[in-house]
Structures are given as structure tokens and as C-alpha cells.
Scaffold this motif. Structure first.
Motif, PDB file in Angstrom:
ATOM      1  N   ARG A  23       0.851  -1.190   0.000  1.00 29.34           N
ATOM      2  CA  ARG A  23       0.000   0.000   0.000  1.00 29.34           C
ATOM      3  C   ARG A  23       0.896   1.254   0.000  1.00 29.34           C
ATOM      4  NH1 ARG A  23      -2.148   0.808   4.732  1.00 29.34           N
ATOM      5  NH2 ARG A  23      -4.172   1.592   4.067  1.00 29.34           N
ATOM      6  N   SER A  79      -4.060   2.223   9.873  1.00 32.84           N
ATOM      7  CA  SER A  79      -4.250   2.190   8.424  1.00 32.84           C
ATOM      8  C   SER A  79      -3.591   0.918   7.907  1.00 32.84           C
ATOM      9  CB  SER A  79      -3.622   3.429   7.774  1.00 32.84           C
ATOM     10  OG  SER A  79      -3.700   3.352   6.371  1.00 32.84           O
ATOM     11  N   GLN A 133      -8.669   2.850   9.104  1.00 31.04           N
ATOM     12  CA  GLN A 133      -8.637   2.995   7.657  1.00 31.04           C
ATOM     13  C   GLN A 133      -8.289   1.633   7.056  1.00 31.04           C
ATOM     14  OE1 GLN A 133      -9.424   4.990   5.114  1.00 31.04           O
ATOM     15  NE2 GLN A 133      -8.614   3.308   3.872  1.00 31.04           N
ATOM     16  N   SER A 185     -12.646   0.100   1.068  1.00 31.39           N
ATOM     17  CA  SER A 185     -12.382   1.538   1.177  1.00 31.39           C
ATOM     18  C   SER A 185     -11.384   1.892   0.085  1.00 31.39           C
ATOM     19  CB  SER A 185     -11.831   1.897   2.562  1.00 31.39           C
ATOM     20  OG  SER A 185     -10.579   1.270   2.782  1.00 31.39           O
ATOM     21  N   ARG A 187      -8.422   4.159  -2.003  1.00 33.81           N
ATOM     22  CA  ARG A 187      -7.165   4.858  -1.771  1.00 33.81           C
ATOM     23  C   ARG A 187      -6.619   5.345  -3.106  1.00 33.81           C
ATOM     24  NH1 ARG A 187      -4.928   0.921   0.138  1.00 33.81           N
ATOM     25  NH2 ARG A 187      -3.475   0.332  -1.515  1.00 33.81           N
ATOM     26  N   SER A 193      -5.503   7.550   1.136  1.00 33.83           N
ATOM     27  CA  SER A 193      -6.890   7.090   1.220  1.00 33.83           C
ATOM     28  C   SER A 193      -7.860   8.262   1.203  1.00 33.83           C
ATOM     29  CB  SER A 193      -7.103   6.274   2.495  1.00 33.83           C
ATOM     30  OG  SER A 193      -6.921   7.081   3.635  1.00 33.83           O
TER      31      SER A 193
END
Length: 262
Positions: A23, A79, A133, A185, A187, A193
């Protein structure tokens, strides 16, 4: 709130995974959150790339910090990749060793349970705000057309037992999930994000005048307007556990030794 530091903020960000997709843009979330809370007068503790076991260890150690008794609030922000099932509230936080042979699961409820009145007496009666998150499933929420007119519907017993010397285990707690149970969710690869980016902007601009619940409402109001290329959207989900006061962060205002404010 007037303590200096205002509170403690634990920021955990998982970016690099051993057996799973990384990520990279989450580093922007980490930077933005660290700047935001530092400028609001918090002491930040930043941790990156933790396994499931390490996440629980860091959170537990944070919950036992003696410094918590001298501050007015605590934020716990994680996160990471995550997963859940549609219709079920439980959400797994996936550590950097996710899918490894010795992986140990950690759930959002595990994190919250470290901060009950019993487990964390230093924060009893103080605001505890959790921000997760993570994805909570694989379902993509789609925006839909609306062709109807909005309408507004118009449509405890007292106790003699005093409770001022005790506290409920789950109290003074707000939990903000980036999305609904079962949903992903989003990003952005350049800015981080959606949720954290908007939250930081809203808190930076309005924490001086609006209470925390209002700030989350404003965040979701802006989140509502974002769309992916396939019309995907996202809904913030905030849970209130005995959080019955308006909590103002008052950035820049602190107690002076003589009792005056500075």
C-alpha cells in the motif's frame, strides 16, 4: 480540553506486506496524520509495517502508558489492509505477515478492548477515538440515481442509585470506520486514502470551532461526493459507545501553571 500535550495519538500504518499487495500511497496518510495531530498539540507515536502480533503489542503498551493520566484524550489510528463480511460488524486488521504460515489474526474489537475502563483506567472518563482505515470486505459500493423528493419524518427510567463513582467499561468512545461492514475503502495512489485525506483537511480547518462528532459528519459529507471511475463510492461509519458530550479539541489552547489559559 486544555492539557499540554493535548493527548496522545498512536498512528500505525502498514505499507509493505510479505505475501500480499503493498500500500505505497499509505505513507501520505501517515505523514498527514502525524502533521495534523502534532499541530493540534498531541504527542504522536508513529509505527509502521507491523505484523498482527506486533499491532496488538504496540496498542497494549500504548494503553498502559502512565502519560495517559496527564492528558485529556487519546486517538488510536490504524491504516492497513483489512477484511470482514457483509452484514457483520467484526473487521480483521491484516498485519504485514498476512497469509504467512504463522499469521495471527487481530480484530478491531481486540484493539478497542485494551481501552475499557477496567483495562485502561488512565483514560477512564476521557475521550477515546479510534480511526480504522481498512477495507471491511470485497463489496464495492455503487452510487445510485435518485429521482425522488427528500422528505423528513416528524414522527430511561430515572434511577435513585448514584453512579458518579463508577464507570461503564465501554464509555466515552467513538469508533470511526472508513467504510461499511463488508465493503472496500478507496485509496488514491498519489494522495492516500479518501477517508484520511478528507479527515485531515476537515480537522485542520475546523477543529478550532467544531466538536469531534461534527467533524466526522463534515468528513462524511465530503466523502459522499467522491466517486471512482466505475461510480464506486464510500460511506463513513461512526459508532458511539457512551460518548455523550461535545468534545472540542481546542488546538492551541493550554492550561498555564497558575490555572490561566494560554
Amino acid at each position: 480540553m486544555r492539557s499540554e500535550p493535548r493527548g496522545l495519538a498512536l498512528i500505525i500504518t502498514n505499507i509493505a506486506y510479505e505475501y500480499y499487495v503493498s500500500r505505497p500511497s499509505a505513507k501520505y496518510d501517515e505523514d498527514n496524520l502525524n502533521i495534523l495531530f502534532t499541530e493540534m498539540g498531541f504527542k504522536t507515536i508513529v509505527r509502521r509495517n507491523l505484523t498482527g502480533i506486533e499491532i496488538k503489542k504496540e496498542v497494549k503498551e500504548f494503553s498502559k502508558m502512565k502519560e495517559l493520566r496527564r492528558v485529556d484524550a487519546a486517538f488510536i489510528i490504524i491504516s492497513s489492509h483489512g477484511h470482514g463480511e457483509y452484514g457483520k460488524q467484526e473487521t480483521e486488521i491484516q498485519g504485514t505477515d498476512y497469509l504467512s504460515p504463522n499469521y495471527k489474526s487481530v480484530f478491531c474489537t481486540d484493539i478497542i478492548d485494551y481501552f475499557t475502563a477496567e483495562q485502561c483506567p488512565n483514560l477512564c472518563g476521557k475521550p477515546k477515538i479510534f480511526i480504522f482505515q481498512t477495507c471491511r470486505g470485497n463489496t464495492h459500493q455503487k452510487a445510485v440515481s435518485r429521482n425522488v423528493t427528500d422528505t423528513i419524518s416528524t414522527e430511561h427510567p430515572d434511577s435513585e442509585q448514584p453512579y458518579d463513582l463508577s464507570s461503564r467499561n465501554y464509555e466515552d468512545t467513538l469508533i470511526a470506520y472508513a467504510t461499511l461492514p463488508g465493503y472496500v475503502s478507496y485509496r488514491d495512489k498519489y494522495t492516500g486514502s479518501w477517508f484520511i485525506q478528507i479527515l485531515c483537511e476537515v480537522f485542520m480547518n475546523y477543529a478550532c470551532e467544531r466538536h469531534i462528532q461534527d467533524l466526522f459528519v463534515m468528513t462524511d459529507r465530503r466523502l459522499k461526493d467522491l466517486r471512482t471511475g466505475h461510480n464506486g463510492c464510500q460511506t463513513l461509519w461512526v459508532i458511539n459507545q457512551g460518548f455523550h458530550k461535545h468534545c472540542y479539541l481546542n488546538p492551541g489552547l493550554f492550561h498555564k501553571p497558575g490555572g490561566e489559559n494560554k
